[in-house]
Design a protein around this motif. Sequence first.
Motif, mmCIF file in Angstrom:
data_model
loop_
_atom_site.group_PDB
_atom_site.id
_atom_site.type_symbol
_atom_site.label_atom_id
_atom_site.label_comp_id
_atom_site.label_asym_id
_atom_site.label_seq_id
_atom_site.Cartn_x
_atom_site.Cartn_y
_atom_site.Cartn_z
ATOM 1 N N GLU A 16 69.476 3.348 9.870
ATOM 2 C CA GLU A 16 69.997 1.998 10.099
ATOM 3 C C GLU A 16 71.508 1.928 9.913
ATOM 4 N N LEU A 17 72.040 2.760 9.008
ATOM 5 C CA LEU A 17 73.462 2.683 8.664
ATOM 6 C C LEU A 17 74.325 3.645 9.475
ATOM 7 N N PHE A 76 86.168 6.243 5.154
ATOM 8 C CA PHE A 76 85.081 7.079 5.659
ATOM 9 C C PHE A 76 84.398 7.817 4.511
ATOM 10 N N VAL A 77 85.193 8.290 3.566
ATOM 11 C CA VAL A 77 84.636 8.953 2.381
ATOM 12 C C VAL A 77 83.814 7.966 1.563
ATOM 13 N N ASP A 78 84.369 6.772 1.318
ATOM 14 C CA ASP A 78 83.665 5.765 0.524
ATOM 15 C C ASP A 78 82.335 5.386 1.161
ATOM 16 N N LEU A 79 82.368 5.140 2.464
ATOM 17 C CA LEU A 79 81.157 4.722 3.165
ATOM 18 C C LEU A 79 80.085 5.818 3.087
ATOM 19 N N SER A 80 80.501 7.063 3.282
ATOM 20 C CA SER A 80 79.561 8.186 3.197
ATOM 21 C C SER A 80 78.965 8.266 1.794
ATOM 22 N N HIS A 81 79.810 8.070 0.780
ATOM 23 C CA HIS A 81 79.345 8.125 -0.611
ATOM 24 C C HIS A 81 78.315 7.041 -0.887
ATOM 25 N N TRP A 82 78.585 5.812 -0.458
ATOM 26 C CA TRP A 82 77.657 4.709 -0.742
ATOM 27 C C TRP A 82 76.344 4.870 0.016
ATOM 28 N N GLY A 127 73.026 -2.288 1.081
ATOM 29 C CA GLY A 127 72.724 -3.489 1.854
ATOM 30 C C GLY A 127 73.932 -4.351 2.158
ATOM 31 N N HIS A 128 75.103 -4.006 1.593
ATOM 32 C CA HIS A 128 76.301 -4.835 1.779
ATOM 33 C C HIS A 128 77.526 -3.962 2.082
ATOM 34 N N LEU A 129 77.341 -2.990 2.948
ATOM 35 C CA LEU A 129 78.438 -2.058 3.230
ATOM 36 C C LEU A 129 79.610 -2.722 3.943
ATOM 37 N N ALA A 158 85.378 -3.945 3.347
ATOM 38 C CA ALA A 158 86.578 -4.777 3.287
ATOM 39 C C ALA A 158 87.403 -4.452 2.046
ATOM 40 N N ALA A 159 86.738 -4.293 0.897
ATOM 41 C CA ALA A 159 87.456 -3.922 -0.330
ATOM 42 C C ALA A 159 87.980 -2.496 -0.240
ATOM 43 N N SER A 160 87.182 -1.610 0.310
ATOM 44 C CA SER A 160 87.588 -0.219 0.471
ATOM 45 C C SER A 160 88.824 -0.102 1.359
ATOM 46 N N GLU A 161 88.909 -0.942 2.384
ATOM 47 C CA GLU A 161 90.068 -0.896 3.285
ATOM 48 C C GLU A 161 91.354 -1.270 2.564
#
Length: 287
Positions: free
Chosen positions: A132-133, A177-183, A193-195, A200-203
């Motif tokens: 899904e992600l 990209f690293v943060d998203l992969s980690h989560w 469920g709230h990526l 937005a905060a990661s950016e």
Amino acid sequence: MPGGLPDEAFELGRTCALAAECGRDLRRCAEMYAGLFPAATFDGDFYTAHSLTAAFCAPWASADRLKMAGRTALWVLALDRLVDHTTAGLEQVNTLIRDCLAVADGGTPRAAVTRFLADLRDELATVEEFAELHRLWRDQLARMLAGMARAWVWRDTRAEITLARFVGNADSRGTCFVDLSHWIYAGDAWAKGHLEELRAASERVQRYLHLLGDLASYRRDVSWGDLNVLTLGVSRGEVTDAMAGLAGEAAELIDGVRQRSPRAADYLWRQMGFNAGYNNISDYGRL
């Protein structure tokens, strides 16, 4: 124990042990992709710095839970070296981007850099939610690749870039990209469920780190002919003022996350603090 110092020392020792374990994983990983990590660039100090970053940004985690963040960051830096220092022209940059996106979509890798990406993709696919992600993961990868290509063109054409435009291209750094992969791989249920909210905060954190990294690497970037914010005709003071604003924006977004996912919030906040401290950016204290 009086003063709690032994407990603090224990936690610091545990975090350093975690960093050592993360470092061993990074070195083993680099050995798997021949030629992608030349020792002249990826030396012992490099692996030490990046394993410490992973451990101190999430000291509560295990090395297994941190491996996706560490390996993805390693891949991003290998890709960045290829784009900046081995491609002979924009056509080669665009070919590399197309190859990466094709592998992200399930294609067969044709080189070490895309084989590494395919292995990251396949490891993420062991997580049930990845089906899904995947769309978000692929989208963030595309943003990073577009940012790297844009920065390549700016450097090659010696374009006149404003500070705001430079900051706006922070996706080229790859932190999101690293943060998203980690989560996706190791985040809690709320995070997965709230990526979009986390992104937005990661950016904002990424924009801060984009500038901080350039302050830390200015001499190296100049010697290598790389793009750096301090070569755009702006002063260090203007850059640190921009960083202060970005840190404030990041803090507001991170505070919104904290009540629902304290560790996701701490992970983001610690990225800014640890990297500022590690790179001895003394202005961090005023942010």
